[in-house]
Write an enzyme that holds these catalytic residues in place. Sequence first.
Site, short mmCIF file in Angstrom:
data_model
loop_
_atom_site.label_atom_id
_atom_site.label_comp_id
_atom_site.label_asym_id
_atom_site.label_seq_id
_atom_site.Cartn_x
_atom_site.Cartn_y
_atom_site.Cartn_z
N LYS A 105 1.77 100.37 71.75
CA LYS A 105 3.15 101.13 71.51
C LYS A 105 3.08 101.31 69.98
CE LYS A 105 3.88 102.58 75.53
NZ LYS A 105 3.52 103.94 76.10
N PHE A 165 14.48 102.31 76.59
CA PHE A 165 14.97 101.13 77.12
C PHE A 165 14.32 100.93 78.48
CE2 PHE A 165 16.95 99.02 73.50
CZ PHE A 165 16.61 100.23 72.62
N ASN A 166 15.40 100.51 79.69
CA ASN A 166 14.55 100.22 80.74
C ASN A 166 14.90 101.33 81.69
OD1 ASN A 166 14.67 97.65 79.27
ND2 ASN A 166 14.07 96.72 81.24
N GLY A 204 7.57 85.24 77.13
CA GLY A 204 7.77 86.42 76.45
C GLY A 204 8.98 87.05 76.71
N ARG A 240 10.52 83.72 82.23
CA ARG A 240 9.22 84.23 82.22
C ARG A 240 8.71 84.24 80.84
NH1 ARG A 240 8.64 90.42 84.38
NH2 ARG A 240 10.05 90.79 82.48
N TYR A 290 0.15 95.33 75.43
CA TYR A 290 0.80 96.41 75.70
C TYR A 290 1.90 96.87 74.65
CZ TYR A 290 4.82 99.16 77.39
OH TYR A 290 5.73 100.04 77.69
N GLY A 292 3.02 110.53 86.81
CA GLY A 292 3.75 109.14 86.88
C GLY A 292 5.17 109.29 86.90
N TYR A 293 5.68 108.07 86.82
CA TYR A 293 7.13 107.64 87.05
C TYR A 293 8.08 108.52 85.96
CZ TYR A 293 11.55 105.38 87.36
OH TYR A 293 13.08 104.93 87.47
N ILE A 294 7.82 108.39 84.72
CA ILE A 294 8.69 109.36 83.88
C ILE A 294 8.37 110.31 83.53
CG2 ILE A 294 9.87 109.19 81.47
CD1 ILE A 294 9.19 106.13 81.60
N SER A 308 8.28 102.42 73.54
CA SER A 308 9.38 101.53 74.05
C SER A 308 10.22 100.67 73.20
CB SER A 308 8.42 100.61 74.78
OG SER A 308 8.98 99.62 75.34
N ALA A 309 11.13 100.32 73.87
CA ALA A 309 12.05 99.10 73.03
C ALA A 309 11.27 97.85 72.61
CB ALA A 309 13.53 98.79 73.93
C1 UD1 Z 1 9.35 94.65 80.68
C2 UD1 Z 1 8.44 94.39 79.69
C3 UD1 Z 1 8.45 95.40 78.33
C4 UD1 Z 1 8.36 96.71 79.03
C5 UD1 Z 1 8.90 96.99 79.85
C6 UD1 Z 1 9.08 98.35 80.77
C7 UD1 Z 1 7.81 92.05 79.75
C8 UD1 Z 1 8.04 90.52 79.00
N1 UD1 Z 1 8.36 92.99 79.17
O1 UD1 Z 1 10.46 94.64 79.84
O2 UD1 Z 1 7.36 95.01 77.53
O3 UD1 Z 1 8.34 97.74 77.86
O4 UD1 Z 1 9.24 95.84 81.14
O5 UD1 Z 1 7.84 98.37 81.90
O6 UD1 Z 1 7.35 91.83 80.85
N2 UD1 Z 1 13.37 89.93 86.16
C9 UD1 Z 1 13.66 88.98 87.00
N3 UD1 Z 1 12.83 88.82 87.98
C10 UD1 Z 1 11.86 89.69 88.49
C11 UD1 Z 1 11.59 90.64 87.25
C12 UD1 Z 1 12.51 90.74 86.23
O7 UD1 Z 1 14.67 88.17 86.79
O8 UD1 Z 1 11.09 89.64 89.13
C13 UD1 Z 1 14.45 89.69 84.93
C14 UD1 Z 1 13.89 89.80 83.59
O9 UD1 Z 1 13.64 88.25 83.22
C15 UD1 Z 1 14.59 90.43 82.78
C16 UD1 Z 1 15.24 91.64 83.48
O10 UD1 Z 1 15.05 91.09 84.76
O11 UD1 Z 1 15.65 89.58 82.13
C17 UD1 Z 1 14.44 93.00 83.34
O12 UD1 Z 1 12.96 92.71 83.46
P1 UD1 Z 1 11.97 94.11 83.46
O13 UD1 Z 1 12.00 95.17 84.43
O14 UD1 Z 1 10.43 93.29 83.59
O15 UD1 Z 1 11.90 94.63 82.10
P2 UD1 Z 1 11.79 93.83 80.58
O16 UD1 Z 1 11.48 92.49 80.78
O17 UD1 Z 1 13.02 94.47 79.81
#
Ligand code: UD1
Length: 332
Positions: free
Chosen positions: A152, A177-178, A293, A291, A148, A10-12, A124-125
């Site tokens: 965790k 984190f991300n 949540g 979105r 999900y 997988g990715y990580i 995960s954070a």
């Molecule tokens: C998401 C998950 C989190 C998970 C993490 C890693 C949700 C609510 N949270 O985190 O539980 O651990 O991914 O897989 O799904 N955004 C846009 N447009 C898009 C996609 C995202 O504007 O098409 C924004 C989101 O609103 C956010 C940021 O980009 O502010 C990051 O989003 P994302 O990459 O999905 O990560 P998380 O929401 O932090």
Amino acid sequence: MRILVTGGCGYIGSHTAVELLNAGYEVVIVDNFYNSQPNVVDKIKTITQKDFAFYEEDCCDEKAMRKIFSEQKIDAVIHFAGYKAVGESVEKPLAYYRNNIDSTLVLLSVMKEFGCRKFVFSSSATVYGDPASLPIKEDFPLSTTNPYGTTKLFIERILTDIAYAEKDLSVALLRYFNPIGAHESALLGESPNDIPNNLMPYIMKVATKQLPILNIFGDDYDTPDGTGVRDYIHVVDLALGHIKALEKLEHETGVLIYNLGTGKGYSVLDLVKTCERVNHVEVPYQIVGRRPGDIAACYADPTKAKEELGWTAEKGIEEMCRDSYNFVIKNI
Ligand code: UD1
């Protein structure tokens, strides 16, 4: 030391397998290709010029896990394998609880049987829910908003209970984190098959014209430009954090918890603009509703990992954006 990497294609997991091999560890990968590609096995070998054992198995299959542990003398497990799509977990909670929790329980019971006493868990954070303040420290209260995230959190608790009962067990809970970016070879990266949920894979689909426009989920958050702020970390830095955690587990028992983030927050617009600038591409976007949540901002206090593991993320946001794009254009 021989490390079993579950979800190692997988990715990580794949980036971590590379760094383990580069650091001189022996690696055994188990992956069922649920969300990964078989050719990743050879790509890891190409990058590292090293060989390793690979098993195509499901970690919920106790018999199969027992076979691996009987054929290989495993010293530690890094458990990446798991379902990870937030939206899907709301639709199919049973599948998420079954797969993510069962696989962990199976591994722990087989590890006990074979005397393997070190476990690194891919957390995960998301376990911090909507934090009351920033940056996030490891002792912040924990809560989740979807199945999900709850898998965790439950697994963290299960591991904590087992480590309390089995005093020779060493556990690291790594709260990512991300993660974004890709291997500099452009052989490994994140390649979701469907329409991506996460921001960077979506930006990449738009930058390469596979999707027409990015939807930005809200510009009315209490952040500098109104869009969501996250702590983006290069996947190779994240992978290196696992090596540091493993080194730490050699000398410690009990449960160790670390944030793996950079400590810096970037907004959605920051990421879009940086991708455009460093890759000379256009990423058209439109602002849409929030979105459900989502939280406004989330970034780590990475001090504990720095002080106790000697680990800090080195790669900046530009390198992350460049590496993500290089991977995508070479793998369309
Ligand atoms: C998401 C998950 C989190 C998970 C993490 C890693 C949700 C609510 N949270 O985190 O539980 O651990 O991914 O897989 O799904 N955004 C846009 N447009 C898009 C996609 C995202 O504007 O098409 C924004 C989101 O609103 C956010 C940021 O980009 O502010 C990051 O989003 P994302 O990459 O999905 O990560 P998380 O929401 O932090």
